[in-house]
Design a protein around this motif. Structure first.
Motif, short mmCIF file in Angstrom:
data_model
loop_
_atom_site.label_atom_id
_atom_site.label_comp_id
_atom_site.label_asym_id
_atom_site.label_seq_id
_atom_site.Cartn_x
_atom_site.Cartn_y
_atom_site.Cartn_z
N UNK A 1 0.85 -1.18 0.00
CA UNK A 1 0.00 0.00 0.00
C UNK A 1 0.89 1.24 0.00
N UNK A 2 0.63 2.14 -0.93
CA UNK A 2 1.38 3.40 -0.97
C UNK A 2 0.81 4.34 0.08
N UNK A 3 1.62 5.27 0.52
CA UNK A 3 1.17 6.20 1.56
C UNK A 3 1.88 7.54 1.38
N UNK A 4 1.26 8.57 1.94
CA UNK A 4 1.79 9.94 1.86
C UNK A 4 2.96 10.07 2.83
N UNK A 5 4.09 10.57 2.31
CA UNK A 5 5.25 10.81 3.17
C UNK A 5 5.44 12.28 3.49
N UNK B 1 0.90 29.13 -1.45
CA UNK B 1 -0.43 28.92 -2.02
C UNK B 1 -0.60 27.60 -2.73
N UNK B 2 0.48 26.85 -2.90
CA UNK B 2 0.41 25.51 -3.49
C UNK B 2 0.10 24.49 -2.39
N UNK B 3 -0.82 23.59 -2.65
CA UNK B 3 -1.04 22.44 -1.80
C UNK B 3 -0.37 21.26 -2.50
N UNK B 4 0.26 20.38 -1.74
CA UNK B 4 0.96 19.28 -2.39
C UNK B 4 0.95 18.03 -1.52
N UNK B 5 1.17 16.89 -2.19
CA UNK B 5 1.33 15.60 -1.53
C UNK B 5 2.41 14.83 -2.26
N UNK B 6 3.28 14.20 -1.49
CA UNK B 6 4.29 13.30 -2.04
C UNK B 6 4.04 11.91 -1.46
N UNK B 7 4.04 10.92 -2.34
CA UNK B 7 3.75 9.55 -1.95
C UNK B 7 5.04 8.75 -1.89
N UNK B 8 5.10 7.76 -1.01
CA UNK B 8 6.28 6.93 -0.82
C UNK B 8 6.74 6.27 -2.12
N UNK B 9 5.81 5.89 -2.97
CA UNK B 9 6.15 5.23 -4.23
C UNK B 9 6.75 6.16 -5.28
N UNK B 10 6.82 7.47 -5.01
CA UNK B 10 7.44 8.41 -5.93
C UNK B 10 6.48 9.34 -6.64
N UNK B 11 5.18 9.08 -6.54
CA UNK B 11 4.16 9.92 -7.16
C UNK B 11 4.04 11.22 -6.37
N UNK B 12 3.77 12.33 -7.06
CA UNK B 12 3.57 13.62 -6.40
C UNK B 12 2.49 14.39 -7.12
N UNK B 13 1.80 15.25 -6.40
CA UNK B 13 0.77 16.10 -6.98
C UNK B 13 0.78 17.43 -6.26
N UNK C 1 0.73 16.63 -11.84
CA UNK C 1 0.99 15.31 -11.26
C UNK C 1 2.20 14.71 -11.97
N UNK C 2 3.03 14.06 -11.22
CA UNK C 2 4.23 13.46 -11.78
C UNK C 2 4.98 12.70 -10.71
N UNK C 3 6.29 12.67 -10.83
CA UNK C 3 7.13 11.94 -9.88
C UNK C 3 8.09 12.90 -9.17
N UNK C 4 8.29 12.65 -7.90
CA UNK C 4 9.26 13.44 -7.13
C UNK C 4 10.52 12.65 -6.83
N UNK C 5 10.47 11.32 -7.03
CA UNK C 5 11.67 10.49 -6.89
C UNK C 5 11.60 9.31 -7.82
#
Length: 117
Positions: A5-9, A16-28, A113-117
């Motif tokens: 299960x992926x999760x937010x790290x 003014x930007x809201x963001x989330x980075x996921x353990x699997x490398x996805x970001x938005x 949306x894309x990848x952060x790692x």
């Protein structure tokens, strides 16, 4: 067998930007951008008037070219925004009008949306 299960790290708000980075490398990230006094009549192509490119830096740099969605316009004139160019560190768009509008205010919803790692 267990299901991974992926999760937010990391998540938050920067400029003014809201963001989330996921353990699997996805970001938005997403933001409502307000632009004031934009000259949407710098260029004229095929009956439409275009502003200079407006850029809005992301809260972080993606490791790839993200998918960027921009949607918005103005109450001043009949116009809309068009995504322009692909960058990993900023959103970019032009304001497009059907009239020679030299001074417009725009509200633009931006999502990337894309990848952060």
């Amino acid at each position: 067998e267990g299901v991974e299960v992926d999760y937010i790290v990391e998540q938050g708000e920067i400029d003014g930007w809201f963001y989330r980075k996921w353990n699997g490398g996805f970001a938005e990230c997403w933001k409502v951008y307000y632009g004031y006094g934009i000259n949407s009549a710098v260029n004229n192509y095929s009956g439409f008037y275009y502003s200079e490119t407006v850029t809005v830096p992301f809260p972080f740099t993606f490791t790839n070219l993200p998918t960027i969605t921009v949607d918005g316009g103005s109450a001043n004139y009949m116009n809309f925004v068009r995504s322009f160019g692909k960058y990993s560190d900023k959103a970019s768009f032009m304001v497009v009008s059907m009239v020679d509008a030299g001074n417009v205010d725009v509200t633009v919803d931006i999502k990337a949306i894309g990848r952060w790692k």
